[in-house]
Design a protein around this motif. Structure first.
Motif, PDB file in Angstrom:
ATOM      1  N   ALA A  26       0.830  -1.214   0.000  1.00 20.13           N
ATOM      2  CA  ALA A  26       0.000   0.000   0.000  1.00 20.13           C
ATOM      3  C   ALA A  26       0.858   1.256   0.000  1.00 20.13           C
ATOM      4  CB  ALA A  26      -0.927  -0.009   1.208  1.00 20.13           C
ATOM      5  N   ILE A  27       1.946   1.233   0.732  1.00 19.63           N
ATOM      6  CA  ILE A  27       2.836   2.392   0.790  1.00 19.63           C
ATOM      7  C   ILE A  27       3.457   2.640  -0.574  1.00 19.63           C
ATOM      8  CG2 ILE A  27       5.008   3.234   1.776  1.00 19.63           C
ATOM      9  CD1 ILE A  27       4.047   1.694   4.385  1.00 19.63           C
ATOM     10  N   GLU A  28       3.902   1.592  -1.234  1.00 24.46           N
ATOM     11  CA  GLU A  28       4.473   1.752  -2.576  1.00 24.46           C
ATOM     12  C   GLU A  28       3.431   2.304  -3.555  1.00 24.46           C
ATOM     13  OE1 GLU A  28       7.758   1.419  -3.521  1.00 24.46           O
ATOM     14  OE2 GLU A  28       8.048   1.175  -1.363  1.00 24.46           O
ATOM     15  N   ILE A  29       2.196   1.826  -3.438  1.00 21.69           N
ATOM     16  CA  ILE A  29       1.127   2.333  -4.300  1.00 21.69           C
ATOM     17  C   ILE A  29       0.881   3.799  -3.998  1.00 21.69           C
ATOM     18  CG2 ILE A  29      -1.344   2.172  -4.811  1.00 21.69           C
ATOM     19  CD1 ILE A  29      -1.005  -0.924  -4.318  1.00 21.69           C
ATOM     20  N   ALA A  30       0.799   4.157  -2.724  1.00 20.41           N
ATOM     21  CA  ALA A  30       0.545   5.550  -2.330  1.00 20.41           C
ATOM     22  C   ALA A  30       1.686   6.479  -2.738  1.00 20.41           C
ATOM     23  CB  ALA A  30       0.310   5.637  -0.826  1.00 20.41           C
ATOM     24  N   LEU A  31       2.913   5.950  -2.749  1.00 22.90           N
ATOM     25  CA  LEU A  31       4.066   6.743  -3.176  1.00 22.90           C
ATOM     26  C   LEU A  31       4.174   6.830  -4.693  1.00 22.90           C
ATOM     27  CD1 LEU A  31       6.773   5.506  -0.639  1.00 22.90           C
ATOM     28  CD2 LEU A  31       5.658   7.758  -0.697  1.00 22.90           C
ATOM     29  N   ASP A  32       3.364   6.038  -5.395  1.00 20.54           N
ATOM     30  CA  ASP A  32       3.347   6.018  -6.861  1.00 20.54           C
ATOM     31  C   ASP A  32       4.698   5.621  -7.450  1.00 20.54           C
ATOM     32  OD1 ASP A  32       1.872   6.226  -9.241  1.00 20.54           O
ATOM     33  OD2 ASP A  32       2.618   8.254  -9.620  1.00 20.54           O
ATOM     34  N   THR A  33       5.330   4.624  -6.819  1.00 23.30           N
ATOM     35  CA  THR A  33       6.596   4.101  -7.323  1.00 23.30           C
ATOM     36  C   THR A  33       6.331   3.157  -8.495  1.00 23.30           C
ATOM     37  OG1 THR A  33       6.575   2.164  -5.877  1.00 23.30           O
ATOM     38  CG2 THR A  33       7.625   4.183  -5.005  1.00 23.30           C
ATOM     39  N   VAL A  34       7.376   2.747  -9.159  1.00 25.31           N
ATOM     40  CA  VAL A  34       7.238   1.775 -10.242  1.00 25.31           C
ATOM     41  C   VAL A  34       6.592   0.496  -9.716  1.00 25.31           C
ATOM     42  CG1 VAL A  34       8.509   0.302 -11.855  1.00 25.31           C
ATOM     43  CG2 VAL A  34       9.137   2.697 -11.609  1.00 25.31           C
ATOM     44  N   GLU A  35       7.087   0.014  -8.564  1.00 30.50           N
ATOM     45  CA  GLU A  35       6.505  -1.191  -7.979  1.00 30.50           C
ATOM     46  C   GLU A  35       5.042  -0.982  -7.632  1.00 30.50           C
ATOM     47  OE1 GLU A  35       9.433   0.013  -6.586  1.00 30.50           O
ATOM     48  OE2 GLU A  35      10.867  -1.637  -6.500  1.00 30.50           O
ATOM     49  N   GLY A  36       4.749   0.165  -7.046  1.00 34.86           N
ATOM     50  CA  GLY A  36       3.374   0.470  -6.666  1.00 34.86           C
ATOM     51  C   GLY A  36       2.435   0.512  -7.851  1.00 34.86           C
ATOM     52  N   ARG A  37       2.870   1.149  -8.923  1.00 35.55           N
ATOM     53  CA  ARG A  37       2.031   1.209 -10.137  1.00 35.55           C
ATOM     54  C   ARG A  37       1.848  -0.184 -10.736  1.00 35.55           C
ATOM     55  NH1 ARG A  37       5.133   5.846 -10.662  1.00 35.55           N
ATOM     56  NH2 ARG A  37       6.537   4.909 -12.173  1.00 35.55           N
ATOM     57  N   ALA A  38       2.904  -0.983 -10.706  1.00 42.41           N
ATOM     58  CA  ALA A  38       2.810  -2.341 -11.245  1.00 42.41           C
ATOM     59  C   ALA A  38       1.852  -3.197 -10.409  1.00 42.41           C
ATOM     60  CB  ALA A  38       4.192  -2.989 -11.290  1.00 42.41           C
ATOM     61  N   LEU A  39       1.968  -3.110  -9.094  1.00 42.58           N
ATOM     62  CA  LEU A  39       1.068  -3.878  -8.228  1.00 42.58           C
ATOM     63  C   LEU A  39      -0.376  -3.436  -8.425  1.00 42.58           C
ATOM     64  CD1 LEU A  39       3.176  -3.999  -4.951  1.00 42.58           C
ATOM     65  CD2 LEU A  39       2.640  -5.931  -6.451  1.00 42.58           C
ATOM     66  N   ARG A  40      -0.603  -2.130  -8.473  1.00 43.20           N
ATOM     67  CA  ARG A  40      -1.961  -1.599  -8.655  1.00 43.20           C
ATOM     68  C   ARG A  40      -2.521  -2.056 -10.002  1.00 43.20           C
ATOM     69  NH1 ARG A  40      -6.718  -0.558  -7.262  1.00 43.20           N
ATOM     70  NH2 ARG A  40      -7.451   1.551  -7.138  1.00 43.20           N
ATOM     71  N   GLY A  41      -1.666  -2.137 -10.999  1.00 42.38           N
ATOM     72  CA  GLY A  41      -2.095  -2.561 -12.326  1.00 42.38           C
ATOM     73  C   GLY A  41      -2.505  -4.023 -12.391  1.00 42.38           C
ATOM     74  N   LEU A  42      -2.114  -4.813 -11.395  1.00 40.50           N
ATOM     75  CA  LEU A  42      -2.457  -6.228 -11.370  1.00 40.50           C
ATOM     76  C   LEU A  42      -3.798  -6.505 -10.682  1.00 40.50           C
ATOM     77  CD1 LEU A  42       1.074  -7.678 -10.567  1.00 40.50           C
ATOM     78  CD2 LEU A  42      -0.145  -7.761 -12.753  1.00 40.50           C
ATOM     79  N   TRP A  43      -4.413  -5.483 -10.103  1.00 42.16           N
ATOM     80  CA  TRP A  43      -5.725  -5.663  -9.467  1.00 42.16           C
ATOM     81  C   TRP A  43      -6.800  -5.766 -10.521  1.00 42.16           C
ATOM     82  CZ3 TRP A  43      -6.341  -1.532  -5.051  1.00 42.16           C
ATOM     83  CH2 TRP A  43      -5.414  -1.798  -4.051  1.00 42.16           C
ATOM     84  N   TYR A  44      -7.791  -6.583 -10.251  1.00 42.21           N
ATOM     85  CA  TYR A  44      -8.976  -6.628 -11.106  1.00 42.21           C
ATOM     86  C   TYR A  44      -9.825  -5.397 -10.813  1.00 42.21           C
ATOM     87  CZ  TYR A  44      -7.753 -11.474 -12.021  1.00 42.21           C
ATOM     88  OH  TYR A  44      -7.096 -12.608 -12.390  1.00 42.21           O
ATOM     89  N   VAL A  45     -10.528  -4.909 -11.807  1.00 41.90           N
ATOM     90  CA  VAL A  45     -11.306  -3.677 -11.685  1.00 41.90           C
ATOM     91  C   VAL A  45     -12.274  -3.716 -10.501  1.00 41.90           C
ATOM     92  CG1 VAL A  45     -12.988  -2.209 -12.834  1.00 41.90           C
ATOM     93  CG2 VAL A  45     -11.086  -3.159 -14.132  1.00 41.90           C
ATOM     94  N   ASP A  46     -12.993  -4.803 -10.343  1.00 45.78           N
ATOM     95  CA  ASP A  46     -14.006  -4.878  -9.291  1.00 45.78           C
ATOM     96  C   ASP A  46     -13.530  -5.671  -8.064  1.00 45.78           C
ATOM     97  OD1 ASP A  46     -13.946  -7.326 -10.534  1.00 45.78           O
ATOM     98  OD2 ASP A  46     -16.112  -7.522 -10.727  1.00 45.78           O
ATOM     99  N   GLU A  47     -12.225  -5.852  -7.934  1.00 49.83           N
ATOM    100  CA  GLU A  47     -11.682  -6.650  -6.839  1.00 49.83           C
ATOM    101  C   GLU A  47     -11.875  -5.946  -5.496  1.00 49.83           C
ATOM    102  OE1 GLU A  47      -7.754  -9.371  -6.139  1.00 49.83           O
ATOM    103  OE2 GLU A  47      -7.594  -7.662  -7.482  1.00 49.83           O
TER     104      GLU A  47
END
Length: 146
Positions: free
Chosen positions: A7-28
């Motif tokens: 969650a921290i990586e996603i909130a920081l908008d890092t490469v890892e964070g963007r990649a992890l967020r991109g792996l979520w399903y839309v309605d997950e």
């Protein structure tokens, strides 16, 4: 399932964070443990304390991280199993809480914590982590993930 490191990586908008967020399903539906809130808050406090981030920015990033979770599991319901697994695996209970919840729910844990990821993999718990980020993508380091 989402742990604080992801969650921290996603909130920081890092490469890892963007990649992890991109792996979520839309309605997950994203589930986590109540400890998540304190862990994320503490991480952003550390950024402010270290002079890496201003309080206003930390507050904004904290809000982003906390908004990623749709539902929190009942910590009391997990406690006995978490203790048993923490003892068996010789690993801190606060990390094992994520493992136990992911295993119980049959969900996939998103994490940047290498030790936790290894434990999940060794114990048959599905995990998405920064090693899942394509090698061609440059990896950023913020002291939280990796």
């Amino acid at each position: 399932m989402l742990d604080s490191s992801a969650a921290i990586e996603i909130a920081l908008d890092t490469v890892e964070g963007r990649a992890l967020r991109g792996l979520w399903y839309v309605d997950e539906r994203v589930v986590s443990v109540p400890l998540f809130q304190s862990e994320v808050t503490n991480a952003f406090w550390k950024y402010v304390r270290a002079g890496v981030m201003r309080r206003e920015e930390a507050t904004r990033r904290l809000s982003i991280a906390l908004s990623l979770v749709d539902e929190y599991a009942d910590a009391l319901d997990l406690a006995s199993e978490v203790l048993a697994e923490a003892v068996r695996l010789e690993h801190p209970a606060y990390d094992i809480t994520y493992l136990v919840l992911a295993r119980r729910s049959g969900g996939t844990l998103f994490s940047c914590d290498k030790k936790l990821v290894k434990l999940c993999e060794e114990n048959g718990v599905d995990c998405i982590h920064t090693e899942d980020v394509p090698a061609a993508v440059p990896r950023e380091r913020h002291g939280v993930c990796g």
